[in-house]
Design an enzyme around this catalytic site. Structure first.
Site, short mmCIF file in Angstrom:
data_model
loop_
_atom_site.label_atom_id
_atom_site.label_comp_id
_atom_site.label_asym_id
_atom_site.label_seq_id
_atom_site.Cartn_x
_atom_site.Cartn_y
_atom_site.Cartn_z
N ASP A 119 -21.28 22.79 27.04
CA ASP A 119 -20.94 21.45 26.57
C ASP A 119 -20.44 21.57 25.13
O ASP A 119 -20.31 22.67 24.60
CB ASP A 119 -22.15 20.51 26.65
CG ASP A 119 -23.26 20.90 25.66
OD1 ASP A 119 -23.13 21.92 24.95
OD2 ASP A 119 -24.25 20.16 25.59
N ASP A 159 -21.38 19.91 21.31
CA ASP A 159 -22.41 19.14 20.61
C ASP A 159 -21.93 18.71 19.23
O ASP A 159 -21.37 19.52 18.49
CB ASP A 159 -23.67 20.00 20.44
CG ASP A 159 -24.16 20.58 21.75
OD1 ASP A 159 -24.74 19.83 22.54
OD2 ASP A 159 -23.95 21.80 21.98
N ASP A 167 -22.31 16.02 23.84
CA ASP A 167 -23.51 15.40 23.27
C ASP A 167 -23.20 14.90 21.87
O ASP A 167 -22.70 15.66 21.03
CB ASP A 167 -24.66 16.41 23.18
CG ASP A 167 -25.27 16.71 24.54
OD1 ASP A 167 -25.12 15.87 25.45
OD2 ASP A 167 -25.90 17.77 24.68
#
Ligand code: TTP
Ligand code: MN
Ligand code: MN
Ligand code: MN
Length: 371
Positions: free
Chosen positions: A204, A206, A295
């Site tokens: 992902d 962040d 995120d």
């Protein structure tokens, strides 16, 4: 036959936060094997075993050269009997039967496939496996109830299980930066997680967001999310409010590793590189975008250094920092604050360097936190 005098002996300190662990791993075969056993333990709700294997793998990641003989490991910390047995098998036979049979086991394969769905943890996966669900097809046929996150996870399964590249992370950084300065000029965006540690790929992307004036960051997340949504950048998002109160909660409540920042777990719709900035008249044969997990976390500037340290990882490095703080310094470290139990007071810090100094640790830069 190796001459006794030529055997390199290694020496490493016992906490990962006392060591410099770059991405230059000289023992990939061994650390992959131990990481797989760690993952299997974590997926089976055996966290203690999981941490033991993670610590053993981290020690090997910190070595300056490949291990070639068991005798080199004498005196190294965190290598328990089980890990040593696995290492010995691989050094002697090129492979460990335990690792190979775990990898091949139906249960491990099913756990991997099911927890590969965003929003599905080991408990849910375990429940499904007990109901005879071992793969995505069986899940879809089963009529099992999925929450909103899991529905999005299933829908974008292939995209989300494909590694995010640094180039994609950079493209998303630009989007997030534009969103944040549009809704709050002067606010700052920092890339955290694995990409801040210098990784070239990740699961992902962040980000940590703050504003240099304390308080200005309040209410920022919903505005950022609204901007991103209205521009069509979000396939999914779930925002959680800030629930941290220093006085009421105390220092990071060591019982929980979860922090209490305002955060947003999201799935971005990222235009493919060849399509970015290009308007096509005919719909192309292939999909022009892909789904990427992102995120977002918002922190007040007074907690920024702690949040930055806490969200840069690696997960084991964070765990070891907290263990060092508690066991060696009688302090409690969280992503919000550092509390000194002997002085009964919070220790302020404006930078990561100051936090390491409070903890009596040599400063370790992000690129050397890859434990
Ligand atoms: P991750 O994004 O899970 O891990 P990563 O960026 O190191 O690796 P990957 O390439 O697979 O994405 O987490 C990043 C950091 O954020 C990690 O150090 C732990 C921290 N973190 C929290 O503090 N609280 C949370 O709830 C989560 C999920 C992560
Ligand atoms: Mn090296
Ligand atoms: Mn990450
Ligand atoms: Mn993350």
């Amino acid at each position: 036959q190796i001459n006794e005098a030529e055997v390199v002996l290694f020496s490493v300190p016992s906490y990962a936060c006392q060591r410099r662990t770059t991405l230059d791993n000289h023992n990939v075969t061994l650390t992959d094997a131990l990481s797989l056993l760690a993952e299997n333990a974590e997926l089976s709700d055996e966290d203690g075993r999981g941490v033991a294997f993670r610590r053993a793998a981290a020690v090997l990641k910190a070595l300056p050269a490949p291990v070639t003989a068991m005798s080199q490991l004498t005196g190294l910390p965190c290598l328990g009997d089980h890990s040593l047995r696995v290492i010995k098998d691989i050094l002697e036979n090129e492979a460990s039967d335990e690792v190979e049979s775990t990898k091949q086991s139906d249960r491990f394969k099913a756990l991997k496939v099911l927890t590969g769905i965003f929003g599905v943890g080991s408990k849910t996966a375990d429940r499904w496996i007990r109901d005879g669900i071992h793969n995505l097809h069986q899940l879809q046929e089963s009529g099992a109830t999925l929450n909103r996150a899991q529905q999005a996870g299933l829908e974008h399964y292939d995209d989300l299980n494909q590694q995010v590249t640094k180039a994609e992370a950079d493209a998303i950084t630009e989007i997030v930066q534009e969103a944040v300065v549009s809704v709050l000029p002067g606010a700052q965006v920092v890339l955290t997680g694995g990409f801040r540690r210098g990784k070239q790929t990740g699961h992902d992307v962040d980000f940590l967001i703050t504003h240099p004036e304390e308080g200005r960051e309040v209410g920022l997340m919903p505005k950022v999310v609204f901007w991103l949504e209205s521009q069509g950048f979000l396939l999914y998002q779930k925002t959680t409010r800030n629930s941290y109160l220093e006085v009421k909660d105390g220092p990071g409540r060591p019982s929980s590793n979860m922090d209490r920042f305002e955060r947003c777990l999201s799935i971005f719709k990222l235009a493919k590189k060849e399509e970015r900035g290009i308007k096509l008249t005919n719909p192309p044969a292939h999909r022009r975008w892909r789904a990427v997990r992102v995120d977002l976390v918002v922190s007040p500037i007074s907690q920024f250094a702690f949040a930055l340290l806490g969200w840069t990882g690696s997960k084991l490095f964070e765990r070891e920092l907290r263990r060092w703080a508690g066991h060696e310094k009688a302090m409690s470290l969280s992503s919000h604050a550092l509390y000194d139990n002997k002085q009964s007071r919070y220790l302020r810090a404006a930078s990561e360097e100051e936090i390491f100094a409070h903890l009596g640790l040599e400063y370790i830069p992000p690129s050397e936190r890859n434990a």
